[in-house]
Design an enzyme around this catalytic site. Structure first.
Site, PDB file in Angstrom:
ATOM      1  N   ASP A 180       0.836  -1.197   0.000  1.00  0.00           N
ATOM      2  CA  ASP A 180       0.000   0.000   0.000  1.00  0.00           C
ATOM      3  C   ASP A 180       0.872   1.248   0.000  1.00  0.00           C
ATOM      4  O   ASP A 180       2.079   1.193   0.227  1.00  0.00           O
ATOM      5  CB  ASP A 180      -1.001  -0.014   1.163  1.00  0.00           C
ATOM      6  N   LYS A 181       0.253   2.365  -0.262  1.00  0.00           N
ATOM      7  CA  LYS A 181       0.972   3.619  -0.482  1.00  0.00           C
ATOM      8  C   LYS A 181       1.883   3.993   0.679  1.00  0.00           C
ATOM      9  O   LYS A 181       2.979   4.525   0.488  1.00  0.00           O
ATOM     10  CB  LYS A 181      -0.037   4.743  -0.749  1.00  0.00           C
TER      11      LYS A 181
END
Length: 260
Positions: A68-69
């Site tokens: 994820d980011k």
């Protein structure tokens, strides 16, 4: 899917694929699209992959899964769809993370919380458990200086844990369920491939894996035995689909769909 244009059948045996390791920084999304008017293309994965491809003399590199980011660390890039599928299959390869959690100074993670991660916690999409859960020193957390102030008056505690499956934000969710919300998360290892053993200490660094390193990963996946099982399952699925689609009797087709 995103990689439908990449035909796995056009590649050689998965163990001969081009495989690269990339240290993903915080803020970079694990997707290959770039906004039409991106002001800073270097912060997009697609730009970094193009540079890595040029250095490796490869084509069609794509991320193996995603981070994820907000998660940093090891992201593998591969040019073989079959090898990608095998790495992502639950249970075949373990992934290790270091999670930095914020807790009040008097509330360090307890042994019971750590064992809870190993015995399993129930999430909204099913149970999940980790292995080899233990506390690690701050030197392994590698918290950037700019984040240090965020931990006061709270204290940072670092937990290493290993999973053999991947789901959306699964580490963050299971740590929260055990009462240890994550502030910083980093993936350090996929099977035998270790981010720091490769010398990838800084974000945006990358390295093409050697044949020895790829062989170690291939054996960790189960080698040719598991690959044969994987290929047979693919062929069986195609056979089933062909039989069902070729069946002109609607009732028989419905029966086969339920049975298969």
């Amino acid at each position: 899917g995103k990689w439908d244009k990449v035909d796995p059948e056009s590649f050689a045996h998965p163990s001969t694929a081009t495989l690269c390791a990339f240290h993903k920084p915080k803020g970079m999304e694990s997707k290959m699209s770039v906004p039409a008017r991106a002001e800073r293309p270097e912060i997009h994965l697609a730009h970094q992959v193009s540079l890595i491809q040029q250095a490796a003399g490869a084509e069609h590199l794509h991320p193996v899964g995603r981070l994820d980011k907000d998660t940093t660390g090891l992201l593998l890039l591969c040019d073989n769809g079959q090898l990608t599928d095998m790495i992502l299959r639950p249970g075949l390869v373990q992934k290790t993370y270091i999670a930095t959690t914020r807790l009040p100074r008097h509330r360090a993670p307890t042994e019971a919380q750590l064992r809870m991660l190993e015995s399993g916690v129930m999430l909204n999409d099913g149970p999940v458990s980790a292995s080899n859960v233990h506390m690690v020193g701050e030197e392994e957390c590698e918290i950037p200086a700019r984040f240090a102030a965020q931990f006061q008056p709270e204290v940072r505690y670092c937990v290493s844990l290993t999973l053999n499956e991947g789901r959306n934000r699964i580490v963050r969710r299971m740590m929260a369920a055990a009462g240890m919300p994550i502030k910083i998360l980093k993936r350090t290892r996929i099977g035998p491939i270790d981010l720091h053993e490769l010398g990838l200490h800084d974000p945006l660094q990358s390295k093409q894996l050697t044949q020895v390193e790829k062989d170690e990963l291939w054996e960790d996946l189960g080698g040719d035995r598991v690959y044969l099982e994987y290929r047979l399952s693919q062929l069986l699925c195609r056979y089933r689909s062909s039989v069902i689609l070729g069946c002109e009797d609607e009732r028989l087709r419905s029966f086969l769909q339920k049975q298969w």
